[in-house]
Write a protein that holds these residues in place. Sequence first.
Motif, PDB file in Angstrom:
ATOM      1  N   LYS A 155      50.324  89.612  44.145  1.00  0.00           N
ATOM      2  CA  LYS A 155      50.904  88.274  44.248  1.00  0.00           C
ATOM      3  C   LYS A 155      50.478  87.476  43.007  1.00  0.00           C
ATOM      4  O   LYS A 155      49.323  87.489  42.613  1.00  0.00           O
ATOM      5  CB  LYS A 155      50.357  87.601  45.520  1.00  0.00           C
ATOM      6  N   ALA A 156      51.447  86.837  42.357  1.00  0.00           N
ATOM      7  CA  ALA A 156      51.132  86.095  41.137  1.00  0.00           C
ATOM      8  C   ALA A 156      50.127  84.985  41.441  1.00  0.00           C
ATOM      9  O   ALA A 156      50.344  84.179  42.340  1.00  0.00           O
ATOM     10  CB  ALA A 156      52.416  85.501  40.565  1.00  0.00           C
TER      11      ALA A 156
ATOM     12  N   GLU B 131      53.809  76.400  38.206  1.00  0.00           N
ATOM     13  CA  GLU B 131      54.124  77.797  37.887  1.00  0.00           C
ATOM     14  C   GLU B 131      52.965  78.730  38.257  1.00  0.00           C
ATOM     15  O   GLU B 131      51.848  78.292  38.492  1.00  0.00           O
ATOM     16  CB  GLU B 131      54.388  77.920  36.388  1.00  0.00           C
ATOM     17  N   SER B 132      53.243  80.035  38.330  1.00  0.00           N
ATOM     18  CA  SER B 132      52.166  81.001  38.536  1.00  0.00           C
ATOM     19  C   SER B 132      52.293  82.095  37.475  1.00  0.00           C
ATOM     20  O   SER B 132      53.297  82.186  36.774  1.00  0.00           O
ATOM     21  CB  SER B 132      52.240  81.593  39.944  1.00  0.00           C
ATOM     22  N   ARG B 133      51.228  82.894  37.325  1.00  0.00           N
ATOM     23  CA  ARG B 133      51.247  83.921  36.284  1.00  0.00           C
ATOM     24  C   ARG B 133      52.164  85.068  36.656  1.00  0.00           C
ATOM     25  O   ARG B 133      52.084  85.641  37.736  1.00  0.00           O
ATOM     26  CB  ARG B 133      49.831  84.424  36.020  1.00  0.00           C
ATOM     27  N   LYS B 134      53.033  85.453  35.709  1.00  0.00           N
ATOM     28  CA  LYS B 134      53.967  86.557  35.943  1.00  0.00           C
ATOM     29  C   LYS B 134      53.315  87.891  35.610  1.00  0.00           C
ATOM     30  O   LYS B 134      52.388  87.942  34.808  1.00  0.00           O
ATOM     31  CB  LYS B 134      55.209  86.397  35.036  1.00  0.00           C
ATOM     32  N   GLY B 135      53.801  88.961  36.203  1.00  0.00           N
ATOM     33  CA  GLY B 135      53.542  90.270  35.616  1.00  0.00           C
ATOM     34  C   GLY B 135      52.562  91.192  36.312  1.00  0.00           C
ATOM     35  O   GLY B 135      52.638  92.387  36.134  1.00  0.00           O
TER      36      GLY B 135
END
Lengths: 248, 248
Positions: free
Chosen positions: B224-225, B216-220
């Motif tokens: 680019k995450a 997963e990658s960081r949202k928000g």
Amino acid sequence: MDFKELLEKQSAESWEKYIPTLSIDCVIFSFYENSLQVLILKMRDQDLWGLPGGYVKKTENVDDAAVRILKDRTGTENIYLQQFYTFGNLNRSEKAFEQYHDTIWNKQRFISIGYYALAEHSQVKLVLDEYSSAVQWHSIENLPEFMMDHRKIFDKALTTLREQLNNHPIGYNLLPEKFTMPELQKLYEGILGKRLNRGNFYRKILRYDILTKLEESRKGGAHKAPDLYSFDVEKYNSALKEGLKGNW
Amino acid sequence: MDFKELLEKQSAESWEKYIPTLSIDCVIFSFYENSLQVLILKMRDQDLWGLPGGYVKKTENVDDAAVRILKDRTGTENIYLQQFYTFGNLNRSEKAFEQYHDTIWNKQRFISIGYYALAEHSQVKLVLDEYSSAVQWHSIENLPEFMMDHRKIFDKALTTLREQLNNHPIGYNLLPEKFTMPELQKLYEGILGKRLNRGNFYRKILRYDILTKLEESRKGGAHKAPDLYSFDVEKYNSALKEGLKGNW
């Protein structure tokens, strides 16, 4: 004076003079006869060996107390000294004096501040005080059984030495001014608690560029006289500041 | 109750309950808003900031006292805690309470055992007790002036962290379970007190093989995450045991 009388006589003075509940224990290392050694002693009424120690005067900095205790025991102030841990478990010290009256100073709960010291062997003149029946250097291998938690204190000191080997002038303070490469390797092996490959050790230590090879060599052995080295203090200190890189 | 009354009321109890002359001071680090932070507080009658601390019960191990003090202040026991140094100079603490009567507990000479703590930020709920007028996290940069020798205690804690960075699970205990590479770099920069080259840092930390790149990658964010990582605890611990090699 028998030991009980001595303790009773000293107790009154100690309660007056020292901070209660607080002691200092010293792990004094030296390098001698090709091995890392530690100073141990035996109190007059004890079967087990212990570390030298003492107390902090009400009018004294803790670090100054450590210097004083070390000087009283070794005859010199010229020793690298560093605090490493404070030992504060309940019942770590009380039992060793249980046969004495409760008012005896030594029977308190003591929280003990541990200092390690690095002594160049020729500087030290061991002092046997009136509380001790024996004082001696002992190789850190095959140590005898210790009183109280002194084995734990010793182990923590050695672990600290190991962790600080790349950042503190440990070799410089334990070795005489001039030393051979095998001596330096023996010292590192003692601290690290493992044998090192000779070739790798030489290569690594030379790569640090902290040693000066001297023009002279050691006289007297049956074999070819080994080369002598000394630390290049300036380079050594600046390398330690950055931290010697890598493992051994 | 005004502060003087409170001190007087508590003093009688403290003399009963705690070991005199001995205190504990805690340097509690956390990583928060991309910076290394330390927990500081203000006592009700003091202008200067200080570190949280407390005393050791007569019936308590010193380490257990540190855990208790930390829990009372942060609401959690789930904190990496390590003793690092004991501060024992004369007159290090006495002056801060000189306007009070000599029988006040706080006015003694205190020898203080320093512990550093590494707190994952989301675990902590700060507690303002009746002695304090403020408690807060503060970036280790631009710290306000401290009372007593608390600045010295803080500096020693940070130096210790720096020396132990390659041998102790410092990153693991300060970061949340999932973190980005820029966060890890910021943490290292905070501890080391210097900026690091991004490319070198990434290469080095990846070469240790102690991180797991998550799916997963960081949202928000607007950009680019960023990729998320976590520590591979088994590999991390075994790497620390050997010591992470090299400088930063």
